[in-house]
Design an enzyme around this catalytic site. Structure first.
Site, PDB file in Angstrom:
ATOM      1  N   GLY A  70      24.576  -3.375  37.924  1.00 17.25           N
ATOM      2  CA  GLY A  70      25.680  -2.654  38.317  1.00 17.25           C
ATOM      3  C   GLY A  70      26.717  -3.484  39.305  1.00 17.25           C
ATOM      4  O   GLY A  70      26.193  -4.620  39.813  1.00 17.25           O
TER       5      GLY A  70
ATOM      6  N   ASP B 223      22.315  -8.510  38.632  1.00 21.69           N
ATOM      7  CA  ASP B 223      21.379  -9.088  37.675  1.00 21.69           C
ATOM      8  C   ASP B 223      21.782 -10.049  36.722  1.00 21.69           C
ATOM      9  O   ASP B 223      21.366 -11.226  36.264  1.00 21.69           O
ATOM     10  CB  ASP B 223      20.537  -8.017  37.129  1.00 21.69           C
ATOM     11  CG  ASP B 223      21.098  -7.170  36.323  1.00 21.69           C
ATOM     12  OD1 ASP B 223      22.326  -6.907  36.179  1.00 21.69           O
ATOM     13  OD2 ASP B 223      20.341  -6.325  35.706  1.00 21.69           O
TER      14      ASP B 223
ATOM     15  N   CYS C 282      29.193   5.741  33.275  1.00 23.49           N
ATOM     16  CA  CYS C 282      30.112   5.449  34.118  1.00 23.49           C
ATOM     17  C   CYS C 282      31.052   6.330  34.172  1.00 23.49           C
ATOM     18  O   CYS C 282      32.009   6.649  35.176  1.00 23.49           O
ATOM     19  CB  CYS C 282      30.893   3.892  34.058  1.00 23.49           C
ATOM     20  SG  CYS C 282      32.121   3.925  32.532  1.00 23.49           S
TER      21      CYS C 282
END
Length: 202
Positions: free
Chosen positions: A10, A51, A115
């Site tokens: 995120g 990530d 989202c």
């Protein structure tokens, strides 16, 4: 001195070490100062990165994008993340949120994404979306080997290994859902190529 580097999903701020919003991890991860928490617990410097940005750096330095100047990395899992290497450097954007490719809208009236928007690539082609669509067909009465595989493997969720076994068994439900996910992934990649014209898409 030991140092910790961590990749988190995120949008986040690598300068402050704060995760801004992680829809796939739940609301307790929003505005979470993860680097500060870990620094206090571990007693050493902690560096936080997205990530997929971390993965993109790895592919650029040592993997499929080695030697390229412009690379786009796409990682499909619970969600869909992206990382951009432009002119040999990680591109994070002004707010450090560049590369959120999973939240590009591919179908304006499509399913709701984590989202909150409709029709994001993540809502159409992630493993979460694949599981949702498989379950919807099974709930509608379409025959599939998936329920038997879940029981046999002792699973509650339709993991990648369940999907793999169902594909090996030529399951029509999983085959159709995967073809749809591949279609939307292809649209996403085509849009990225038209926008950035990278040497490599990983």
């Amino acid at each position: 001195m030991r140092t910790i580097g961590i990749g988190a999903p995120g949008p986040l701020n690598p300068k402050t070490g704060v995760i801004l919003h992680a829809p796939n991890l739940g609301p307790t991860w929003n505005d979470l100062p993860l680097a500060a928490h870990l620094r206090k617990e571990m007693g050493c410097p902690v560096y936080l990165g997205n990530d997929v940005n971390v993965g993109a750096i790895g592919e650029h330095a040592l993997g499929a994008g080695r030697g390229s100047k412009n690379l786009v990395a796409i990682f499909v899992g619970t969600g869909i993340g992206g990382g951009l290497i432009l002119n040999g450097r990680l591109y994070r954007g002004r707010r450090y949120t560049a590369g959120e490719l999973g939240h590009t809208v591919l179908q304006a009236d499509g399913p709701v994404c984590g989202c909150g928007k409709h029709g994001c690539a993540e809502a159409l082609a992630s493993r979460t979306a694949i599981e949702r669509d498989i379950r919807a067909q099974i709930d509608a009465g379409v025959k599939s080997v998936v329920p038997a595989l879940l029981e046999e493997m002792g699973r509650d969720t339709i993991t990648s290994s369940v999907i793999e076994k169902a594909l090996d068994a030529d399951d029509p439900v999983v085959g159709q859902v995967m073809a749809q996910a591949e279609y939307y992934t292809g649209l996403m990649v085509a849009n990225i190529v038209n926008l950035l014209d990278p040497e490599v898409v990983v």
